[in-house]
Design a protein around this motif. Structure first.
Motif, PDB file in Angstrom:
ATOM      1  N   GLU A 198       3.551  -3.688   6.780  1.00  0.00           N
ATOM      2  CA  GLU A 198       2.448  -4.624   6.943  1.00  0.00           C
ATOM      3  C   GLU A 198       1.142  -3.915   7.493  1.00  0.00           C
ATOM      4  N   ALA A 199      -0.186  -4.787   7.469  1.00  0.00           N
ATOM      5  CA  ALA A 199      -1.365  -4.179   7.848  1.00  0.00           C
ATOM      6  C   ALA A 199      -1.295  -3.512   8.937  1.00  0.00           C
ATOM      7  N   GLY A 200      -1.665  -2.380   9.142  1.00  0.00           N
ATOM      8  CA  GLY A 200      -1.919  -1.651  10.520  1.00  0.00           C
ATOM      9  C   GLY A 200      -0.761  -0.743  10.901  1.00  0.00           C
ATOM     10  N   ALA A 201       0.443  -1.118  10.082  1.00  0.00           N
ATOM     11  CA  ALA A 201       1.576  -0.470  10.613  1.00  0.00           C
ATOM     12  C   ALA A 201       1.619   1.164  10.014  1.00  0.00           C
ATOM     13  N   VAL A 202       2.287   2.003  10.505  1.00  0.00           N
ATOM     14  CA  VAL A 202       2.094   3.472  10.136  1.00  0.00           C
ATOM     15  C   VAL A 202       3.514   4.100  10.119  1.00  0.00           C
ATOM     16  N   LEU A 203       3.857   4.748   9.040  1.00  0.00           N
ATOM     17  CA  LEU A 203       5.003   5.505   8.875  1.00  0.00           C
ATOM     18  C   LEU A 203       4.674   6.915   8.998  1.00  0.00           C
ATOM     19  N   PRO A 204       5.390   7.446   9.815  1.00  0.00           N
ATOM     20  CA  PRO A 204       5.584   9.050   9.965  1.00  0.00           C
ATOM     21  C   PRO A 204       6.747   9.613   8.835  1.00  0.00           C
ATOM     22  N   PHE A 205       6.104  10.638   8.337  1.00  0.00           N
ATOM     23  CA  PHE A 205       6.950  11.335   7.144  1.00  0.00           C
ATOM     24  C   PHE A 205       6.859  12.809   7.651  1.00  0.00           C
ATOM     25  N   ASP A 206       7.975  13.083   8.212  1.00  0.00           N
ATOM     26  CA  ASP A 206       8.183  14.539   8.689  1.00  0.00           C
ATOM     27  C   ASP A 206       8.657  15.581   7.476  1.00  0.00           C
ATOM     28  N   PRO A 207       8.284  16.776   7.741  1.00  0.00           N
ATOM     29  CA  PRO A 207       8.582  17.814   6.672  1.00  0.00           C
ATOM     30  C   PRO A 207      10.034  18.279   6.519  1.00  0.00           C
ATOM     31  N   THR A 208      10.770  17.034   6.354  1.00  0.00           N
ATOM     32  CA  THR A 208      12.330  17.629   6.300  1.00  0.00           C
ATOM     33  C   THR A 208      12.751  18.303   5.029  1.00  0.00           C
ATOM     34  N   TYR A 209      11.747  18.015   3.943  1.00  0.00           N
ATOM     35  CA  TYR A 209      11.938  18.861   2.795  1.00  0.00           C
ATOM     36  C   TYR A 209      10.904  19.560   2.239  1.00  0.00           C
ATOM     37  N   ASP A 210      10.888  20.696   1.726  1.00  0.00           N
ATOM     38  CA  ASP A 210       9.718  21.346   1.398  1.00  0.00           C
ATOM     39  C   ASP A 210       9.008  20.672   0.288  1.00  0.00           C
ATOM     40  N   GLU A 211       9.519  19.753  -0.520  1.00  0.00           N
ATOM     41  CA  GLU A 211       8.689  18.945  -1.591  1.00  0.00           C
ATOM     42  C   GLU A 211       8.962  17.561  -1.544  1.00  0.00           C
ATOM     43  N   ARG A 212       7.716  16.938  -0.982  1.00  0.00           N
ATOM     44  CA  ARG A 212       7.777  15.696  -0.901  1.00  0.00           C
ATOM     45  C   ARG A 212       6.491  14.986  -1.640  1.00  0.00           C
ATOM     46  N   ALA A 213       6.679  13.603  -1.717  1.00  0.00           N
ATOM     47  CA  ALA A 213       5.546  12.796  -2.289  1.00  0.00           C
ATOM     48  C   ALA A 213       5.549  11.337  -2.173  1.00  0.00           C
ATOM     49  N   ILE A 214       4.786  10.507  -2.158  1.00  0.00           N
ATOM     50  CA  ILE A 214       4.741   9.005  -2.111  1.00  0.00           C
ATOM     51  C   ILE A 214       4.078   8.602  -3.417  1.00  0.00           C
ATOM     52  N   TYR A 215       4.380   7.465  -3.985  1.00  0.00           N
ATOM     53  CA  TYR A 215       3.938   6.914  -5.065  1.00  0.00           C
ATOM     54  C   TYR A 215       3.436   5.659  -4.739  1.00  0.00           C
ATOM     55  N   ARG A 245      -0.638   5.289   7.109  1.00  0.00           N
ATOM     56  CA  ARG A 245      -0.976   3.875   7.665  1.00  0.00           C
ATOM     57  C   ARG A 245      -1.536   2.713   6.601  1.00  0.00           C
ATOM     58  N   ALA A 246      -0.932   1.679   7.007  1.00  0.00           N
ATOM     59  CA  ALA A 246      -1.456   0.684   5.686  1.00  0.00           C
ATOM     60  C   ALA A 246      -2.586  -0.118   6.277  1.00  0.00           C
ATOM     61  N   THR A 247      -3.855  -0.087   5.425  1.00  0.00           N
ATOM     62  CA  THR A 247      -4.929  -0.610   5.866  1.00  0.00           C
ATOM     63  C   THR A 247      -4.848  -2.060   5.274  1.00  0.00           C
ATOM     64  N   GLU A 248      -3.836  -2.582   4.490  1.00  0.00           N
ATOM     65  CA  GLU A 248      -3.484  -3.854   4.026  1.00  0.00           C
ATOM     66  C   GLU A 248      -2.046  -3.664   3.838  1.00  0.00           C
ATOM     67  N   ALA A 249      -1.534  -4.993   3.703  1.00  0.00           N
ATOM     68  CA  ALA A 249      -0.139  -4.811   2.966  1.00  0.00           C
ATOM     69  C   ALA A 249       0.107  -3.966   2.141  1.00  0.00           C
ATOM     70  N   ALA A 250       1.038  -2.854   2.233  1.00  0.00           N
ATOM     71  CA  ALA A 250       1.382  -1.839   1.107  1.00  0.00           C
ATOM     72  C   ALA A 250       2.697  -1.863   0.900  1.00  0.00           C
ATOM     73  N   ARG A 251       3.041  -1.212  -0.260  1.00  0.00           N
ATOM     74  CA  ARG A 251       4.300  -0.812  -0.598  1.00  0.00           C
ATOM     75  C   ARG A 251       4.233   0.518  -1.436  1.00  0.00           C
ATOM     76  N   PHE A 252       5.218   1.540  -1.082  1.00  0.00           N
ATOM     77  CA  PHE A 252       5.044   2.846  -1.736  1.00  0.00           C
ATOM     78  C   PHE A 252       6.544   3.391  -1.953  1.00  0.00           C
ATOM     79  N   MET A 253       6.775   4.236  -2.721  1.00  0.00           N
ATOM     80  CA  MET A 253       7.943   4.935  -2.856  1.00  0.00           C
ATOM     81  C   MET A 253       7.896   6.429  -2.299  1.00  0.00           C
ATOM     82  N   VAL A 254       8.739   6.869  -1.368  1.00  0.00           N
ATOM     83  CA  VAL A 254       8.781   8.029  -0.829  1.00  0.00           C
ATOM     84  C   VAL A 254      10.013   8.884  -1.815  1.00  0.00           C
ATOM     85  N   LEU A 255       9.596   9.975  -2.120  1.00  0.00           N
ATOM     86  CA  LEU A 255      10.469  10.946  -3.077  1.00  0.00           C
ATOM     87  C   LEU A 255      10.329  12.386  -2.563  1.00  0.00           C
TER      88      LEU A 255
END
Length: 312
Positions: A198-215, A245-255
């Motif tokens: 939702e707008a304003g929500a924050v997702l922390p993405f820790d460095p669990t894996y050496d190679e990470r991206a979001i789409y 952080r979502a500045t508006e409602a957002a969707r993305f893939m973590v890979l």
């Protein structure tokens, strides 16, 4: 549940966007009945963990009588990972599988030493018209699994863990992350998730894996003061903690995942650690040595194209 690790930066602390190693903005390609955006492979980044291919399919709308028609074609050395946001695809393969996939579900097809499959819009949807929007990814198999027996696994939407709260909904498609583990069997350590904020929500993405991206799929996000819209692959440096952080409602893939156990070669639909294995697969397809898809008489001929490219 708490979404924040003890090491997340406190609100208002400076945060460097140097964490972003590569930004890829794939171009839209018209395939006739639908369009794709190919984020991987690219000249800027060949792989992220085991992910060697990453396509956004659509969003597209099919008129009456139209649909997706990907004729039977072969694969080796990889798993195809199909995940939809909208629409439906009928999957058929040389194991005898015939099964539709719908939004939130997962089709995980492991090619191993060789499989053939097709992807089409079903007859019922052609009579009514339909939409298509989703992600087609390929993950390279580890060396120990490259020549494994082909297999197909389907997971209903309720089989995949969902984490929710604080304006976030995360469906963990594969691997382990955010304190949860997916039941999907993978060949190497990895993460793949569908995230809605939702707008304003924050997702922390820790460095669990050496190679990470979001789409980024839709909406708008902010990372350390920089904004990003839909259709972008953000590849992160190893070791950095990320907050999205979502500045508006957002969707993305973590890979992402651990680096592969050696270089991979990619040619057409074939992936292998050995270029000679790809040459064998090419000849096997030319000579019709792959198993066929029951009920299908069409096939995609072997293309004429450059030699295999090495993907480190």
């Amino acid at each position: 549940m708490s979404w924040h690790s003890a090491d997340d930066p406190a609100p208002g602390d400076p945060f460097s966007c140097d964490a972003i190693k590569t930004l890829i903005v794939p171009r839209s390609r018209d395939l006739g009945s639908f369009s794709v955006r190919r984020a991987l492979p690219s000249t800027q980044c060949r792989m992220v963990g085991p992910f060697i291919f990453f396509d956004q399919m659509g969003p597209s709308e099919f008129l009456l009588g139209q649909g997706m028609d990907v004729r039977p074609h072969p694969h080796i050395g990889l798993s195809t990972v199909t995940y939809l946001f909208d629409g439906e695809i009928m999957h058929r393969d040389s194991l005898g599988t015939e099964l539709p996939i719908r939004p939130g579900e997962l089709n995980w097809m492991t090619a191993g030493r060789g499989i053939t499959h097709s992807e089409r819009t079903g007859a019922g949807l052609r009579r009514t018209g339909s939409k298509l929007f989703g992600i087609q990814a390929w993950v390279a198999l580890s060396g120990k699994d490259e020549e494994t027996a082909p297999a197909f696994e389907h997971y209903d939407a309720d089989a995949l863990p969902i984490l929710s709260g604080e304006g976030k909904i995360v469906r963990l498609i594969a691997g382990e992350a955010f304190g949860a583990r997916s039941p999907v069997r993978t060949s190497s350590p990895m993460v793949y998730a569908d995230v809605m904020l939702e707008a304003g929500a924050v997702l922390p993405f820790d460095p669990t894996y050496d190679e990470r991206a979001i789409y980024t799929v839709s909406g708008a996000i902010d990372i350390a003061g920089d904004g990003f819209g839909p259709g972008q692959l953000l590849v992160f440096n190893p070791g950095d903690r990320i907050s999205v952080r979502a500045t508006e409602a957002a969707r993305f893939m973590v890979l992402g995942g651990e680096p592969m156990d050696g270089p991979r070669h990619l040619w057409w639909n074939f992936v292998s650690s050995r270029p000679e294995r790809i040459e064998q697969a090419k000849e096997d397809w030319r000579q019709a040595r792959f198993d066929t898809v029951p009920g299908e008489s069409e096939f995609i001929p072997l293309p004429e194209s450059p030699p295999p490219v090495r993907y480190p």
